[in-house]
Design a protein around this motif. Structure first.
Motif, PDB file in Angstrom:
ATOM      1  N   TYR A 115      10.556   9.804  21.576  1.00  0.00           N
ATOM      2  CA  TYR A 115      11.212   8.753  22.349  1.00  0.00           C
ATOM      3  C   TYR A 115      11.319   7.473  21.521  1.00  0.00           C
ATOM      4  CZ  TYR A 115      12.209   5.434  26.067  1.00  0.00           C
ATOM      5  OH  TYR A 115      12.789   4.468  26.846  1.00  0.00           O
TER       6      TYR A 115
ATOM      7  N   GLU B  15      13.888   3.412  36.779  1.00  0.00           N
ATOM      8  CA  GLU B  15      14.680   4.576  37.186  1.00  0.00           C
ATOM      9  C   GLU B  15      13.786   5.803  37.371  1.00  0.00           C
ATOM     10  OE1 GLU B  15      17.698   5.112  34.288  1.00  0.00           O
ATOM     11  OE2 GLU B  15      18.836   3.329  34.884  1.00  0.00           O
ATOM     12  N   ARG B  16      12.811   5.975  36.482  1.00  0.00           N
ATOM     13  CA  ARG B  16      11.904   7.119  36.610  1.00  0.00           C
ATOM     14  C   ARG B  16      11.057   7.007  37.877  1.00  0.00           C
ATOM     15  NH1 ARG B  16      11.306   6.229  30.869  1.00  0.00           N
ATOM     16  NH2 ARG B  16      12.221   7.961  29.684  1.00  0.00           N
TER      17      ARG B  16
ATOM     18  N   GLU C 246      15.370  -2.371  28.043  1.00  0.00           N
ATOM     19  CA  GLU C 246      15.780  -0.983  28.263  1.00  0.00           C
ATOM     20  C   GLU C 246      14.598  -0.132  28.719  1.00  0.00           C
ATOM     21  OE1 GLU C 246      17.578   0.322  24.671  1.00  0.00           O
ATOM     22  OE2 GLU C 246      19.290  -1.049  24.826  1.00  0.00           O
ATOM     23  N   LEU C 247      13.439  -0.354  28.107  1.00  0.00           N
ATOM     24  CA  LEU C 247      12.247   0.387  28.514  1.00  0.00           C
ATOM     25  C   LEU C 247      11.917   0.144  29.979  1.00  0.00           C
ATOM     26  CD1 LEU C 247       9.900  -0.139  25.435  1.00  0.00           C
ATOM     27  CD2 LEU C 247      10.641   2.064  26.336  1.00  0.00           C
TER      28      LEU C 247
ATOM     29  N   LEU D  88      14.718   5.543  20.577  1.00  0.00           N
ATOM     30  CA  LEU D  88      14.885   4.142  20.954  1.00  0.00           C
ATOM     31  C   LEU D  88      15.284   3.300  19.742  1.00  0.00           C
ATOM     32  CD1 LEU D  88      14.558   2.623  23.646  1.00  0.00           C
ATOM     33  CD2 LEU D  88      12.273   1.963  22.889  1.00  0.00           C
TER      34      LEU D  88
ATOM     35  N   GLU E 107      13.940  -0.888  32.392  1.00  0.00           N
ATOM     36  CA  GLU E 107      14.964  -0.314  33.262  1.00  0.00           C
ATOM     37  C   GLU E 107      14.788   1.196  33.393  1.00  0.00           C
ATOM     38  OE1 GLU E 107      18.601  -1.550  31.509  1.00  0.00           O
ATOM     39  OE2 GLU E 107      18.439  -3.636  32.197  1.00  0.00           O
ATOM     40  N   GLU E 108      14.507   1.857  32.286  1.00  0.00           N
ATOM     41  CA  GLU E 108      14.322   3.306  32.329  1.00  0.00           C
ATOM     42  C   GLU E 108      13.080   3.672  33.141  1.00  0.00           C
ATOM     43  OE1 GLU E 108      14.378   5.009  28.460  1.00  0.00           O
ATOM     44  OE2 GLU E 108      16.358   4.209  27.955  1.00  0.00           O
TER      45      GLU E 108
ATOM     46  N   GLY F  40       8.347  10.437  34.101  1.00  0.00           N
ATOM     47  CA  GLY F  40       9.560  11.247  34.075  1.00  0.00           C
ATOM     48  C   GLY F  40       9.304  12.732  33.981  1.00  0.00           C
TER      49      GLY F  40
ATOM     50  N   ARG G 133      18.945   3.697  18.683  1.00  0.00           N
ATOM     51  CA  ARG G 133      19.986   3.187  19.575  1.00  0.00           C
ATOM     52  C   ARG G 133      20.631   1.914  19.025  1.00  0.00           C
ATOM     53  NH1 ARG G 133      17.221   3.326  25.591  1.00  0.00           N
ATOM     54  NH2 ARG G 133      16.805   5.565  25.704  1.00  0.00           N
TER      55      ARG G 133
END
Length: 586
Positions: free
Chosen positions: A17, A106-107, A99-100, A21, A102-103, A322, A24
């Protein structure tokens, strides 16, 4: 320590991961590294100029003014480049951190509801606060510092080789010490920090339970038991932190010793080389300054390994969220089509929170469209568990809970085959535990139906006899304080807006006083006419008003019928009614 509910990612998953990252943002990463490389190159000129100056002074031919000016120019250039490099690194770090976060959100939002309920507050709270905070520090400071230091180390080591290859050898003597101390530390640090974070999660969970259940603890005289639990959790957390502290007390002094040894040996060997004519005074001076300059970034890299280990453990816990498998498996062709007049049905349903210990045993229950079913029984009988299965929060261990219609024209679909948004259009659950989000009262309501108009929102509030602030009032943390009863009314108003055909109310009015609860239930009965309602109740007047009553005992439905029929039968329900109401007639 309590068992780990949510999984933790493996080191391989964390590394993969981190690589994804980093890749990106290849341009931003390359730009930051280029700036750091230029700053490092500018910094390497000064030791070489100082070395030449020392040799020139010893030979009596120094041009100090010109050298000093050149040193000043390169120092200013290095400062400007470092400032730009740090800015680029910090900007990239903040973008990656956003980004971390936000992800991770979401998880967390994608977690099955059953997993969230079983995990409790401690593990999730510690991951969303302590672990996210630890990772933020690593992304903001440790990772940029490590990248910068590695660039400086590479350039400085190259400079030492260019000055004089022989002068590299003394510094290599300290390499085995670096390797041994670092290997010893890395073999223990990850697991140590994972245990430390898990201990903190357990402590947080225990404190949250104590705060939320303070009144119950006081009423039942459980204060000493909670004290012992908290003391034990603190002791476990302290033991874990003491272990990681012991690792640092060995690791950091070992690194400091190796750094001092490296500089001392370079200076000693350089003097010997100069005496024998193997190196000039300028070379020795420059090499010692380079090794001294190398000590700073090398020490930062090795010391930052501690924070990187802590950040790696935090990232493993965040990524592990996740890895929770879904508790429902929607069909590949999309949401299954449900035909006929929808109604819920449970067939041979069994459920266990722990393997081999069922709390529901072969429950069969068919709901009639539009009926009001009351589920009653002693505490711990399995009423709430049955309600969660009927609401699709849990999937049964065996059997199935389906929605649809029977007969030639009907088609039934298991609740676990429905996506969540489709499921909530059929059945919704309201418990006695509600959350008021920070925002306006309108915002708190329309989340159940984003396209609702103000008239529809006001109608929903009127349906639950709302007596709180108006729609534009800010509620939640820092806003207008709602009483527990008003928070419950708010949740029920959301339910009216959502408009599912089946509602599961798990003691949803228990925080209201009996008179207010009675009035609210009657208002709801008028609004929810024609919908199926499953009311899990501890007040038996709810059962009195229901079309049917299901009595749950020891994970089984032992009686099912109307209030009057069950009273005449003289079974468990009649005994409950007599003990609650003090009479034998209906």
């Amino acid at each position: 320590m309590s068992a780990q509910i949510l999984p933790v990612a493996t080191p391989r998953q964390v590394r993969a991961y981190a690589r994804r990252l980093a890749l990106r943002h290849p341009r931003a990463l390359a730009g930051a590294l280029a700036l750091h490389a230029l700053a490092a190159a500018a910094g390497l000129v000064v030791p070489r100029l100082l070395g030449d100056l020392v040799e020139d002074v010893s030979d009596g031919r120094a041009a100090a003014d010109g050298v000093a000016l050149a040193i000043a120019v390169f120092l200013v250039a290095q400062g400007v480049l470092q400032r730009q490099a740090y800015y680029a690194s910090t900007r990239l770090g903040e973008q990656v951190l956003a980004e971390l976060r936000e992800e991770f959100v979401e998880r967390v939002l994608a977690l099955p509801l059953s997993v969230v309920e079983r995990a409790g507050t401690g593990d999730l709270v510690s991951r969303t606060s302590r672990d996210v905070g630890s990772l933020a520090n690593v992304v903001r400071f440790a990772v940029p510092d490590t990248l910068i230091s590695l660039v400086i180390i590479a350039f400085t080591a190259g400079a030492v080789i260019l000055v004089g290859p022989l002068l590299v050898l003394p510094g290599l003597v300290a390499v085995p010490l670096y390797w041994l101390v670092t290997r010893w530390y890395l073999a223990r640090a990850r697991n140590g920090y994972l245990r430390e974070n898990e201990a903190w999660a357990t402590l947080t969970d225990g404190l949250a339970e104590t705060v939320v259940g303070a009144r119950t603890i006081e009423a039942f005289g459980l204060r000493e038991r909670r004290h012992r639990r908290t003391d034990a959790d603190i002791a476990a957390s302290w033991a874990c932190e003491r272990y990681t502290l012991r690792l640092r007390t060995v690791y950091f002094p070992g690194i400091t010793l190796a750094l001092g040894l490296q500089v001392s040996l370079t200076l000693l060997a350089g003097g010997i080389f100069h005496v024998h004519g193997w190196a000039s005074l300028a070379q020795v001076t420059a090499a010692v300054l380079y090794v001294q300059q190398l000590a700073g970034p090398l020490e930062r890299v090795l010391s930052r390994l501690d924070e990187l280990q802590l950040g790696g453990a935090a990232l493993a816990r965040l990524l592990g969220v996740g890895d929770v498998p879904p508790d429902r498996a929607p069909s590949a062709g999309g949401a299954p089509e449900i035909s006929g007049e929808p109604a819920l049905e449970a067939r041979d349903v069994r459920y266990a929170y722990r393997t081999g210990r069922d709390v529901l045993h072969g429950v069969d229950l068919a709901l009639r469209p539009g009926e009001r079913l009351a589920v009653v029984g002693p505490s711990g009988a399995g009423k709430s568990t049955l309600g969660r299965l009927l609401a699709g929060v849990h999937g049964p261990r065996t059997g199935a809970v389906t929605v649809g219609a029977d007969g030639a024209a009907g088609h039934r679909v298991p609740l676990t085959d429905l996506p969540l948004d489709e499921l909530r259009g059929h059945v919704a659950l309201v418990t006695q535990e509600q959350h008021v989000f920070r925002g306006t009262l309108r915002d708190n309501l329309v989340m159940a139906r984003p396209d609702a108009t103000d008239d529809q929102v006001r109608a929903a509030l009127e349906a639950v006899d709302w007596d709180g602030p108006d729609l534009d009032a800010v509620v939640g943390s820092g806003g207008h304080a709602l009483s527990p009863a008003q928070a419950q009314q708010l949740a029920l108003a959301r339910l009216v807006l959502a408009d599912p055909h089946t509602l599961v109310l798990d003691e949803a009015t228990s925080l209201l006083d009996p008179r207010a609860a009675r009035r609210l239930e009657r208002s709801l009965a008028a609004v929810l006419h024609g919908r199926t309602v499953v009311a899990i109740a501890h007040r038996l007047h709810t059962a009195h008003d229901a079309d049917r009553v299901a009595v749950v005992e020891n994970g089984r439905i032992t009686e099912l019928g109307s209030h009057h029929d069950l009273i005449r039968a003289g079974g468990p329900y009649a005994a409950l009614w007599r003990s609650w109401h003090g009479t034998s007639d209906g």
